[in-house]
Every structure is written in structure tokens, then in C-alpha cells.
Enzyme design. Structure first.
Site, PDB file in Angstrom:
ATOM      1  N   LYS A 156     -22.794  -3.158  29.177  1.00 43.21           N
ATOM      2  CA  LYS A 156     -22.561  -3.308  30.621  1.00 43.21           C
ATOM      3  C   LYS A 156     -21.343  -2.501  31.083  1.00 43.21           C
ATOM      4  CE  LYS A 156     -22.703  -7.808  29.866  1.00 43.21           C
ATOM      5  NZ  LYS A 156     -23.369  -7.825  28.552  1.00 43.21           N
ATOM      6  N   ASP A 257      -5.102  -1.411  26.921  1.00 47.36           N
ATOM      7  CA  ASP A 257      -5.102  -2.712  27.606  1.00 47.36           C
ATOM      8  C   ASP A 257      -5.132  -3.836  26.582  1.00 47.36           C
ATOM      9  OD1 ASP A 257      -5.225  -4.348  30.013  1.00 47.36           O
ATOM     10  OD2 ASP A 257      -7.246  -4.881  29.342  1.00 47.36           O
ATOM     11  N   GLU A 262      -1.739  -8.566  19.854  1.00 48.11           N
ATOM     12  CA  GLU A 262      -1.373  -8.978  21.218  1.00 48.11           C
ATOM     13  C   GLU A 262      -1.173 -10.485  21.369  1.00 48.11           C
ATOM     14  OE1 GLU A 262      -4.971  -7.555  23.307  1.00 48.11           O
ATOM     15  OE2 GLU A 262      -5.405  -9.654  23.779  1.00 48.11           O
ATOM     16  N   HIS A 294      -3.839  -6.843  28.546  1.00 48.97           N
ATOM     17  CA  HIS A 294      -5.187  -7.427  28.609  1.00 48.97           C
ATOM     18  C   HIS A 294      -5.481  -7.860  30.050  1.00 48.97           C
ATOM     19  CE1 HIS A 294      -8.354  -9.036  25.674  1.00 48.97           C
ATOM     20  NE2 HIS A 294      -8.916  -8.919  26.863  1.00 48.97           N
ATOM     21  N   PHE A 297      -9.721  -7.391  33.042  1.00 53.34           N
ATOM     22  CA  PHE A 297     -10.678  -8.329  33.659  1.00 53.34           C
ATOM     23  C   PHE A 297     -10.155  -8.905  34.970  1.00 53.34           C
ATOM     24  CE2 PHE A 297      -8.767 -12.544  33.320  1.00 53.34           C
ATOM     25  CZ  PHE A 297      -7.648 -12.244  32.558  1.00 53.34           C
TER      26      PHE A 297
HETATM   27  P1  NAD Z   1     -22.007  -5.532  26.027  1.00 49.90           P
HETATM   28  O1  NAD Z   1     -22.467  -6.541  25.031  1.00 49.90           O
HETATM   29  O2  NAD Z   1     -22.750  -5.409  27.326  1.00 49.90           O
HETATM   30  O3  NAD Z   1     -21.986  -4.085  25.346  1.00 49.90           O
HETATM   31  C1  NAD Z   1     -21.451  -3.844  24.079  1.00 49.90           C
HETATM   32  C2  NAD Z   1     -22.149  -2.621  23.510  1.00 49.90           C
HETATM   33  O4  NAD Z   1     -21.544  -2.323  22.255  1.00 49.90           O
HETATM   34  C3  NAD Z   1     -23.659  -2.849  23.268  1.00 49.90           C
HETATM   35  O5  NAD Z   1     -24.408  -1.776  23.793  1.00 49.90           O
HETATM   36  C4  NAD Z   1     -23.756  -2.890  21.738  1.00 49.90           C
HETATM   37  O6  NAD Z   1     -24.985  -2.364  21.260  1.00 49.90           O
HETATM   38  C5  NAD Z   1     -22.581  -2.010  21.331  1.00 49.90           C
HETATM   39  N1  NAD Z   1     -22.126  -2.239  19.985  1.00 49.90           N
HETATM   40  C6  NAD Z   1     -22.158  -3.364  19.240  1.00 49.90           C
HETATM   41  N2  NAD Z   1     -21.589  -3.152  18.035  1.00 49.90           N
HETATM   42  C7  NAD Z   1     -21.188  -1.851  18.040  1.00 49.90           C
HETATM   43  C8  NAD Z   1     -20.544  -1.029  17.084  1.00 49.90           C
HETATM   44  N3  NAD Z   1     -20.178  -1.499  15.884  1.00 49.90           N
HETATM   45  N4  NAD Z   1     -20.298   0.259  17.409  1.00 49.90           N
HETATM   46  C9  NAD Z   1     -20.662   0.749  18.626  1.00 49.90           C
HETATM   47  N5  NAD Z   1     -21.269   0.015  19.564  1.00 49.90           N
HETATM   48  C10 NAD Z   1     -21.529  -1.264  19.278  1.00 49.90           C
HETATM   49  O7  NAD Z   1     -20.470  -5.854  26.267  1.00 49.90           O
HETATM   50  P2  NAD Z   1     -19.583  -5.454  27.529  1.00 49.90           P
HETATM   51  O8  NAD Z   1     -19.648  -6.534  28.548  1.00 49.90           O
HETATM   52  O9  NAD Z   1     -19.859  -4.057  27.921  1.00 49.90           O
HETATM   53  O10 NAD Z   1     -18.114  -5.551  26.884  1.00 49.90           O
HETATM   54  C11 NAD Z   1     -17.677  -4.630  25.903  1.00 49.90           C
HETATM   55  C12 NAD Z   1     -16.384  -5.124  25.293  1.00 49.90           C
HETATM   56  O11 NAD Z   1     -15.358  -5.091  26.286  1.00 49.90           O
HETATM   57  C13 NAD Z   1     -16.402  -6.596  24.848  1.00 49.90           C
HETATM   58  O12 NAD Z   1     -16.909  -6.726  23.543  1.00 49.90           O
HETATM   59  C14 NAD Z   1     -14.957  -6.986  24.905  1.00 49.90           C
HETATM   60  O13 NAD Z   1     -14.365  -6.761  23.642  1.00 49.90           O
HETATM   61  C15 NAD Z   1     -14.347  -6.014  25.909  1.00 49.90           C
HETATM   62  N6  NAD Z   1     -13.849  -6.683  27.130  1.00 49.90           N
HETATM   63  C16 NAD Z   1     -12.557  -6.505  27.464  1.00 49.90           C
HETATM   64  C17 NAD Z   1     -12.055  -7.088  28.622  1.00 49.90           C
HETATM   65  C18 NAD Z   1     -10.615  -6.873  29.057  1.00 49.90           C
HETATM   66  O14 NAD Z   1     -10.136  -7.578  29.947  1.00 49.90           O
HETATM   67  N7  NAD Z   1      -9.895  -5.922  28.480  1.00 49.90           N
HETATM   68  C19 NAD Z   1     -12.893  -7.875  29.415  1.00 49.90           C
HETATM   69  C20 NAD Z   1     -14.226  -8.017  29.035  1.00 49.90           C
HETATM   70  C21 NAD Z   1     -14.709  -7.424  27.898  1.00 49.90           C
END
Ligand code: NAD
Length: 346
Positions: A156, A257, A262, A294, A297
Site C-alpha cells: 500500500k 524515520d 529506537e 517514527h 504515520f
Molecule cells: P503492505 O503489507 O501493504 O506492503 C508490504 C509489501 O512488502 C508487500 O507488497 C509485501 O509483498 C512486501 N514484502 C514482504 N516481505 C518482503 C521482503 N522480505 N522483501 C521485500 N518486500 C517484502 O504494508 P504497507 O502498509 O505498505 O507498510 C509497509 C511497512 O511500512 C510496514 O511493514 C511498516 O513496517 C511500515 N510502516 C511504517 C510507519 C511509520 O510511521 N513509519 C507506519 C506504517 C507502516
């Protein structure tokens, strides 16, 4: 059943505001604890039905056993990632729900904000003009147009990040363990990402297999001057290797971030105190590193969605046999949870 009792850990003022607003008619009895959930604090959850936790609460085996012994039925994560939960140990003992999406725009846009601030040195310019220093010396940036960005994880957030980068006229290459079909994205091997990218942005979950995917060996493969953006999880990057890469002038800039250590620092005010983490303080001292704590979000829209979805997850768990946002050890191994999303996982 009476009111569902929720022990809410690591509560911040913005959490309290958004959850109180979402708790229409006081349907849930929410007790906000400032402290994080850990082995030392698990006893606070005694007598509650649910614990509500965030990214830096530690939910290992001992905490899970403590929760189960004290009658807690559900761990409600108010975030998407769940690398801080021992989901294997939790299986069969306690159910876990999460918020899989609350605003992928918030995170993707923050990654872009970091990228633009970094390459146009906005953080430096801001400091200078506040001090009435209007010199441009040392502020030369580079155009994003025509540059190659390597995106790791095209879920996403990664997809929205890609769309924004396309708007800038950047070339996109991507790596995903499960590439999206018919997306028009050019998927390449990880080694190609390291070799070809001017900018690399991380949008995949942290797992055992990709921990420290940025390390001395992969940095050696990267272009000189590469910009790294990590809004995903800190431990994707070996911070000491990153520091070496910066000191060697190999890494052009790092936008962080998230940081692997952390949990001891982020979300707290240490101004006026000595921070013990030498790696973090050295990284922050670098002119080409931007750290946010962080924060990606943190938009009003995301906070409202987090609160609404978390409380809906809790209701669904207690009222239905289905829990759309439940995750378990087997769900993680794609498709191997026999119950996934048709019934509770166990
Ligand atoms: P998502 O599940 O929609 O997408 C994750 C993608 O990563 C998927 O397409 C999956 O196939 C792929 N994936 C899984 N394992 C993998 C690997 N080993 N190598 C490469 N790709 C791989 O998740 P999202 O909503 O897009 O979120 C992504 C990440 O962002 C989350 O896992 C979280 O760690 C991080 N996040 C950070 C914050 C923040 O505030 N900094 C907030 C929300 C999410």
C-alpha cells in the site's frame, strides 16, 4: 457482556484525544497507561479484556504468558507492523488484531518530505535563515527528475510512494518478495536495486530474512552518493554499517524515520539530557542525515482511522467469529492459516 475493558499502553496525548473521540457513547472502558507494555509492566493488564499496544511495546513470550494468566483475551495492535510481537508463541494462546492500513498516504508523503528536505537541504536552509544567514554556499541539491529510485516493498505505502515519484518524472525500479501482477512496475532483483538506484526507499515489513538488508556488503554495491530513505522499520538497516558508509562518503544522505534501537529513545523528550546511544548521536551529528522519530504515520486522518479501526477490531473479536484484521503465525506464511479471515485464526 458489560463494557469491554481496554488497557492502553504507551499512551500519548494525541492517542488519548483520538481514542476518546472514537469511543462514541463510552462503549469501551479505556484506561490509558503512559508506560509501555513489557515484562515489568504486564501486571497492569490484570483484569482487562484487551491490551492496546503500539510499535515499541515488547510483546515477547513472557509478556504473552503474563497476559494469558491474567485473563486478557486480545492484543489489539494500533499499528500495521507486528515485528514486536512473538506471534509464534501467541498462537493458540491469545488472539492478535492489527490496523493493516490507516493512511498509507501519510507514510508515503512523509518519505517524500524527507527526500525533498534532504536533497534540497531544507533542514540546513531553515536553520540558516532563522539566524539571518542568507548564504547559499553548500546548499546545492540535485533534480529528482530523471533519477532512478529503487523501491523495496510495493504494498500500500510503496505503491503510493511510486505514484508520487512518477509525478516527479523519476525512473522507478522495485523489489518485492511477492511482486504485484499487472502493476506496470519494473521489478528487478535486489542486487539491481543496490547497483542502479540513486535513491532507495524501504516499504517492506521487517522479517528475520531481511533484517540488516542494508549492511557493509550491500552498501559496497550501491552508487556513490545514494540517498537512503527508511520509513519502514529500523532494523532493515545495520546502523553501524550506515555510519561507516556515510563516513566513507559512499552514502550521499540518509533519511531515517525509524531506527533499530529506537524503542529506548523515540517518543520521549531527551533535550537537556545525555543520550547514551553513540550510534544514533553520531548519525544525528552528520550534515546529510535527517532523523524523525517514527512520525511518518502522524496525521489527523491516520490517527482517526487508527482509533476507529482498533475499536472496530475489538468489537468484532468479542461479537463475531470472524476477525478480518486478525493475524497469526500461520497467516504470516502466506495462505497457510486454514482459518484466515473466515473464522478466528484458532
Ligand atoms: P503492505 O503489507 O501493504 O506492503 C508490504 C509489501 O512488502 C508487500 O507488497 C509485501 O509483498 C512486501 N514484502 C514482504 N516481505 C518482503 C521482503 N522480505 N522483501 C521485500 N518486500 C517484502 O504494508 P504497507 O502498509 O505498505 O507498510 C509497509 C511497512 O511500512 C510496514 O511493514 C511498516 O513496517 C511500515 N510502516 C511504517 C510507519 C511509520 O510511521 N513509519 C507506519 C506504517 C507502516
Amino acid at each position: 457482556m458489560g463494557k469491554i475493558r481496554i488497557a492502553f499502553f504507551d499512551a500519548k496525548d494525541y492517542d488519548i484525544e483520538s481514542f476518546n473521540k472514537a469511543n462514541v457513547d463510552d462503549r469501551y472502558e479505556i484506561t490509558f497507561f503512559e508506560t509501555r507494555l513489557s515484562e515489568d509492566t504486564v501486571k497492569l493488564a490484570e483484569g482487562f479484556d484487551v491490551v492496546c499496544v503500539f510499535v515499541n511495546d515488547s510483546i515477547g513470550a513472557k509478556v504473552i504468558d503474563g497476559l494469558v494468566n491474567d485473563g486478557v483475551k486480545l492484543i489489539a495492535l494500533r499499528c500495521a507492523g507486528y515485528n514486536n510481537v512473538d506471534i509464534e508463541h501467541a498462537y493458540g494462546r491469545i488472539h492478535i488484531v492489527r490496523v493493516p492500513a490507516y493512511s498509507p498516504y501519510a507514510v508515503a508523503e512523509h518519505a517524500i518530505a524527507l527526500l525533498m528536505a534532504s536533497v534540497r537541504k531544507i533542514h540546513k536552509a531553515y536553520d540558516r535563515t532563522r539566524d539571518f544567514n542568507f548564504s547559499l554556499s553548500g546548499l546545492t541539491g540535485f533534480d529528482l527528475h530523471g533519477k532512478t529510485v529503487g523501491v523495496i516493498g510495493t504494498g500500500k505505502i510503496g505503491r503510493i510512494f511510486i505514484d508520487i515519484c512518477r509525478g516527479f518524472g523519476m525512473n522507478i525500479i522495485a523489489y518485492d518478495k511477492y511482486p504485484a501482477k499487472d502493476s506496470g512496475i519494473e521489478y528487478v532483483e535486489l542486487s539491481e536495486i543496490w547497483k542502479r538506484s540513486d535513491i532507495i526507499s524501504f516499504h517492506c515489513p521487517l522479517t528475520d530474512e531481511n533484517m540488516h538488508m542494508v549492511n557493509d556488503d550491500t552498501i559496497a554495491m550501491m552508487k556513490k552518493g545514494v540517498v537512503l530513505i527508511n520509513t519502514s522499520r529500523g532494523a532493515l538497516i545495520d546502523s553501524n554499517a550506515l555510519l561507516r558508509g556515510i563516513k566513507d562518503r559512499k552514502i550521499g544522505a540518509a533519511c531515517l524515520d525509524v531506527y533499530e534501537e529506537e524503542s529506548d529513545v523515540f517518543f520521549h523528550d531527551f533535550s537537556g539530557q545525555i543520550v547514551d546511544d553513540d550510534t544514533l548521536t553520531r548519525l544525528i551529528s552528520m550534515p546529510n542525515v535527517i532523523v524523525t522519530s517514527h512520525q511518518a504515520f502522524l496525521t489527523g486522518e491516520a490517527l482517526a482511522n487508527i482509533a476507529d479501526t482498533t475499536l472496530a477490531n475489538v468489537s468484532e473479536y468479542f461479537e463475531n467469529d470472524v476477525c478480518a484484521n486478525e493475524i497469526c503465525y500461520h497467516c504470516e506464511k502466506v495462505g497457510s492459516c486454514p482459518q484466515a479471515h473466515a473464522h478466528k485464526c484458532f
